[in-house]
Design an enzyme around this catalytic site. Sequence first.
Site, mmCIF file in Angstrom:
data_model
loop_
_atom_site.group_PDB
_atom_site.id
_atom_site.type_symbol
_atom_site.label_atom_id
_atom_site.label_comp_id
_atom_site.label_asym_id
_atom_site.label_seq_id
_atom_site.Cartn_x
_atom_site.Cartn_y
_atom_site.Cartn_z
ATOM 1 N NE ARG A 49 -7.380 -28.327 19.975
ATOM 2 C CZ ARG A 49 -8.587 -28.887 19.985
ATOM 3 N NH1 ARG A 49 -9.660 -28.151 19.709
ATOM 4 N NH2 ARG A 49 -8.732 -30.168 20.248
ATOM 5 C CE LYS A 145 -5.273 -10.801 5.766
ATOM 6 N NZ LYS A 145 -5.308 -11.958 4.899
ATOM 7 C CG HIS A 175 -1.007 -6.722 8.900
ATOM 8 N ND1 HIS A 175 -1.593 -7.830 8.351
ATOM 9 C CD2 HIS A 175 0.079 -6.457 8.135
ATOM 10 C CE1 HIS A 175 -0.897 -8.225 7.298
ATOM 11 N NE2 HIS A 175 0.119 -7.405 7.134
ATOM 12 C CE LYS A 179 2.670 -3.663 6.239
ATOM 13 N NZ LYS A 179 3.846 -4.166 6.948
ATOM 14 C CD GLU A 213 2.693 -12.197 -0.291
ATOM 15 O OE1 GLU A 213 2.893 -12.448 0.905
ATOM 16 O OE2 GLU A 213 1.734 -12.677 -0.932
ATOM 17 C CG ASP A 232 -4.017 -14.078 1.267
ATOM 18 O OD1 ASP A 232 -4.371 -14.064 2.470
ATOM 19 O OD2 ASP A 232 -2.831 -14.104 0.911
ATOM 20 C CG HIS A 237 -3.680 -6.591 3.221
ATOM 21 N ND1 HIS A 237 -4.121 -6.397 4.514
ATOM 22 C CD2 HIS A 237 -3.035 -7.790 3.226
ATOM 23 C CE1 HIS A 237 -3.764 -7.427 5.255
ATOM 24 N NE2 HIS A 237 -3.112 -8.276 4.500
#
Length: 482
Positions: A49, A145, A175, A179, A213, A232, A237
């Site tokens: 944008r 995603k 993703h 890895k 995390e 999430d 994953h």
Amino acid sequence: MTGTGFTADRLLLFGATGDLSQRMLLPSLCALHADELIDPDLKIIGTARSDMSDHEFRNFAREALEKYLPAERRGGLAGFLNRLSYQQLDATQLAGYDELAKKVGEPKQGLAIFLSTAPSLFEPTIKGLQHAGLDGAHVRMCLEKPLGTDLGSSCEINDAVSAAFPEDRIFRIDHYLGKETVQNLLALRFANIMFEPIWNAAHIDHVQITVAETVGLEGRVAFYDDAGALRDMVQNHMLQLLALVAMEPPGSFDATAVRDEKVKVLRALRQVATGETVTGQYRAGAIGGKAVPGYDEELGKASDTETFVAIKVHVDNWRWKGVPFYLRTGKRLPQRVTEIVVQFRFVPHSIFAGKGATMQPNRLVIGIQPEENITLSLMSKVPGLDREGIRLRQVPLDISMPDAFVGQHRRIAYERLLLDLIEGDQTLFVRRDEVEAQWRWIDVIRAGWRAEGLAPKPYTAGSWGPSAAIALAERDGVSWHE
């Protein structure tokens, strides 16, 4: 230029000024350019944008690369920046797509499109691309995603995309599959004769998958409070990691064979029973000696969104009958780590017991981040004359991937995925039936939580989650690997 058998010479990035583009996409493409892995004729067109000229977008890209890509990987930076151009676009307005098509031009080989936008923009974007003729047989589409919030919304997104693109030209990114160590899991299993014969319920006691995390919301307030840890992290994953651990050997390393075996695992997941999940939400605490606020404080209001989830999972097939898979993920945990732990069973009989020796079962730990490594623990005799009995001790065999392959770059996961998108290799991308199998399983868990009125249990930031998560494993005689 039909099907997937072309190497794209145009790459169109939607969301080109966003965080993902700055941190991952532009650095990955620049690194591929530096290593001469992408065709010199590949042109990269950014769109978003923001109102920018080509020159301003190149300056924007330069700043991102200087911030997120190590200097030694920025070879030929000027040449990479010359690949870039930019077209401002409001994705909801059809009129802007004609100008975008002019900017893209006529590819000699084909066009790859990377859609890194809010899912609400997918459908209008697809319509705009169709309107401008950017949906032909020489075009493939990559989706970032989140692909929906449940099975229904995921199907809506996939239906909108498949109205313009067949499945063999749709690339859904997870993703984690880019890895190196995740891919090495397949090599470990299927390129070494010693593992596959014992990769089953007869020899494996349980499997643990942890994605921990230390960060909190980090600017993802609205998205995360709507999603939570289950949607999430687990839905994509963690279930992909589980599928790679549990899948049967594919006939070959190609997209169809690998994804056929993964989806069989996802369809074999047993419905989670009451008491086999634990949810939590972090409260104020300390990470690395630094005080951090609680989730409700960061959010600015009370919420019932889970920031931690632990699940006991069963795969109902012959190979894994009776083997539990323990999954856990959370924010504000003590350390950032993603790992897979394969715990083998005890030897059936210890010949050393009469000599006072105690034994531990072998354990394979596959570290994915922050360090990529593989550790296999073996029992070994402690040196000595053994006059008072034999002593045994676990000895780790460590394979540090960076050390094992000196001189090889530690690549960003998106490097491989972008290169595969450009070249048309779907092996490390997620097929529609995989996504839908994942959502079916997740939706049942969420429905169970609602029916039970399950509220997240508080846990202190800097801890390993609610004590109930420890009990989830320990009631089976299992301790989480920490």
